[in-house]
Structure formats: structure tokens, C-alpha cells
Design a protein around this motif. Structure first.
Motif, PDB file in Angstrom:
ATOM      1  N   ASP A  19    -104.249 -31.333  66.380  1.00 40.04           N
ATOM      2  CA  ASP A  19    -103.566 -30.184  66.947  1.00 40.04           C
ATOM      3  C   ASP A  19    -103.754 -29.018  65.975  1.00 40.04           C
ATOM      4  N   LEU A  20    -103.432 -27.816  66.406  1.00 40.80           N
ATOM      5  CA  LEU A  20    -103.650 -26.636  65.568  1.00 40.80           C
ATOM      6  C   LEU A  20    -102.365 -26.144  64.899  1.00 40.80           C
ATOM      7  N   ASP A  21    -101.499 -25.492  65.674  1.00 43.47           N
ATOM      8  CA  ASP A  21    -100.335 -24.822  65.101  1.00 43.47           C
ATOM      9  C   ASP A  21     -99.333 -25.808  64.518  1.00 43.47           C
ATOM     10  N   ASN A  22     -98.928 -25.540  63.282  1.00 42.79           N
ATOM     11  CA  ASN A  22     -97.983 -26.380  62.537  1.00 42.79           C
ATOM     12  C   ASN A  22     -98.513 -27.780  62.247  1.00 42.79           C
ATOM     13  N   THR A  23     -99.826 -27.963  62.425  1.00 48.68           N
ATOM     14  CA  THR A  23    -100.484 -29.224  62.083  1.00 48.68           C
ATOM     15  C   THR A  23    -101.552 -28.977  61.023  1.00 48.68           C
ATOM     16  N   LEU A  24    -102.499 -28.092  61.307  1.00 49.79           N
ATOM     17  CA  LEU A  24    -103.553 -27.791  60.345  1.00 49.79           C
ATOM     18  C   LEU A  24    -103.101 -26.782  59.286  1.00 49.79           C
ATOM     19  N   LEU A  31     -96.399 -19.018  60.826  1.00 50.02           N
ATOM     20  CA  LEU A  31     -97.298 -18.206  61.643  1.00 50.02           C
ATOM     21  C   LEU A  31     -96.877 -18.205  63.107  1.00 50.02           C
ATOM     22  N   PHE A  32     -96.431 -19.361  63.593  1.00 46.70           N
ATOM     23  CA  PHE A  32     -96.105 -19.450  65.012  1.00 46.70           C
ATOM     24  C   PHE A  32     -94.906 -18.573  65.381  1.00 46.70           C
ATOM     25  N   SER A  33     -94.101 -18.196  64.389  1.00 44.85           N
ATOM     26  CA  SER A  33     -92.968 -17.318  64.692  1.00 44.85           C
ATOM     27  C   SER A  33     -93.447 -15.984  65.244  1.00 44.85           C
TER      28      SER A  33
END
Length: 236
Positions: A19-24, A31-33
Motif C-alpha cells: 500500500d502507499l499512504d501511511n505504509t511506505l 502527509l495524508f492530513s
């Protein structure tokens, strides 16, 4: 709290799916905020709602449809490309390059994929800022998924078919346990990525997915260390 795995459990793996966001990148990067705030603004402008009402609706759509975008498409027939372009117009300099993670991913034996509910542009910009983009064979984004987000069964089936992946030969890394239910059922090993020093009060309960713990084989708050355990040469 990295749960160091037995490398033998991963000896058969030929396909590594991330997965990308909050995984890598680590959750504390936040960042997702930025994307989250952009989505709230989008809902507010689209429906002429005050920010607090827009945010409440945004979260309701997320829970019911898997993504805010999917919910807005179902209920309000939005243009998905317009939505994705606007909510991913963010500052990627928040991300710090991660050469240790890059080396670990590069050394994994087999193919490596990013599998995200975001779009390819966002995934490429994120991975490029982290310095890891060149280590992946492909990116499977929401467009490749036919705009149907994880955790829908058909989305995983589409991904596996496209890349000719056999579930039992793959492992998936995710920050949301509910997105590991189908991979687990398909025979994949599953690794849940949690924030550093994770505490039960860290995030909203619907994001924590405690009911889906059975879908998780391993848990770690340090992806690079976890991967390095798998590629480390055995001691003599």
C-alpha cells in the motif's frame, strides 16, 4: 514494536505488494492530513456545506463506500479525475527521502508493486520524493482498479490477474487491517503497518479495525527494519 519475522516464512514469496499512504512512509509524517483537508474542502464547496458538516459527511462516505471519492461518485456523480487532481494537489516536501527503505525494497527477491486507492500521479510523486520509485515494477492505482477501491474483492482479483500473481506466492503490506482480509483469504501473507509507539487512542476507532486482527499475520511500526530482517544473510 516491530515483530521480527522468521525469514523462512517469506522464503517462497515472489511478489511483494505495498500500500502507499501511511505504509511506505511513516504515519507521523502526516502527509495524508493534507489530502484529508483537501477532501473536506472539496465536499464543502461541492455541496455548499460548512466545514464541520462537510467533514462529517466526508467520514460517513468513507465508512460506507470505502473512499470519499467513491461515495461522492455514487451519490453526487462527481468527475473522479477532477476530484483526484484537486485532493492530491499537496506539498510532498513533507516526506523525507528514505534510502534505508529503498535499499531494502531493492534487495527483495522478486517483483515489487504499489497497490493504492490513490491515483498513479500521487503514488509516483510520493515514491519519487521518498527515493524509492525506481525499485517498483508497477503501480496499481484506483484507475487501474476501475475506480473500485480496496477492500473490494474484485479489485484484488483484477490486480492479481493483471500481473499474473498467485496469492500464496505474495505478501501484502497495509496500514488498514480491513484491506488485508481479502489478501489473507487469497493465501497471501499479510503485514499490518502501524504508527511508531502505537497506542489504542492514536486514531479514530473506525480507522483501527480491531475486529479484523485475524487478517493480520505480522505487525510492525518499522517497515525498513522488518524488510531488512527478511533479506539479511543467515548467520554461520
Amino acid at each position: 514494536m516491530t515483530e521480527l519475522p522468521d525469514p523462512a516464512r517469506f522464503a517462497h514469496v515472489t511478489d511483494w505488494v505495498f500500500d502507499l499512504d501511511n505504509t511506505l512512509y511513516p504515519h507521523h509524517t502526516n502527509l495524508f492530513s493534507q489530502i484529508d483537508q483537501k477532501m473536506t474542502a472539496y465536499v464543502s464547496e461541492l455541496l455548499t456545506l460548512p466545514r464541520d458538516e462537510a467533514r462529517k459527511l466526508q467520514k460517513e462516505l468513507y465508512q460506507e463506500y470505502g473512499t470519499t471519492r467513491s461515495g461522492l461518485m455514487q451519490r453526487h456523480k462527481i468527475d473522479p479525475d477532477d476530484f483526484l487532481n484537486k485532493v492530491h494537489d499537496i506539498d510532498y516536501s513533507w516526506l523525507v527521502p528514505d534510502p534505508v527503505l529503498g535499499v531494502a525494497i531493492k534487495q527483495l527477491p522478486g517483483r515489487k508493486f504499489i497497490f493504492t486507492n490513490g491515483d498513479r500521479g500521487h503514488a509516483e510523486r510520493t515514491a519519487r520524493q521518498l527515493g524509492i520509485l525506481d525499485h517498483f515494477d508497477d503501480i496499481f492505482d484506483i484507475v487501474a482498479a476501475g475506480l473500485t477501491p480496496k477492500p473490494a474483492q474484485q479489485t484484488y482479483d483484477r490486480f492479481l490477474e493483471l500481473h499474473e500473481i498467485i496469492g500464496r506466492n505474495a505478501v501484502m503490506f497495509e496500514d488498514l487491517a480491513r484491506n488485508l482480509i481479502v489478501p489473507k483469504a487469497l493465501g497471501m501473507l499479510t503485514v499490518l503497518i502501524v504508527p511508531k509507539n502505537f497506542e489504542p487512542t492514536f486514531s479514530e476507532i473506525w480507522e483501527r479495525d480491531p475486529a479484523f486482527d485475524d487478517a493480520v499475520d505480522f505487525v510492525t511500526d518499522d517497515l525498513a527494519s522488518f524488510l531488512n530482517t527478511l533479506i539479511r544473510e543467515p548467520e554461520a
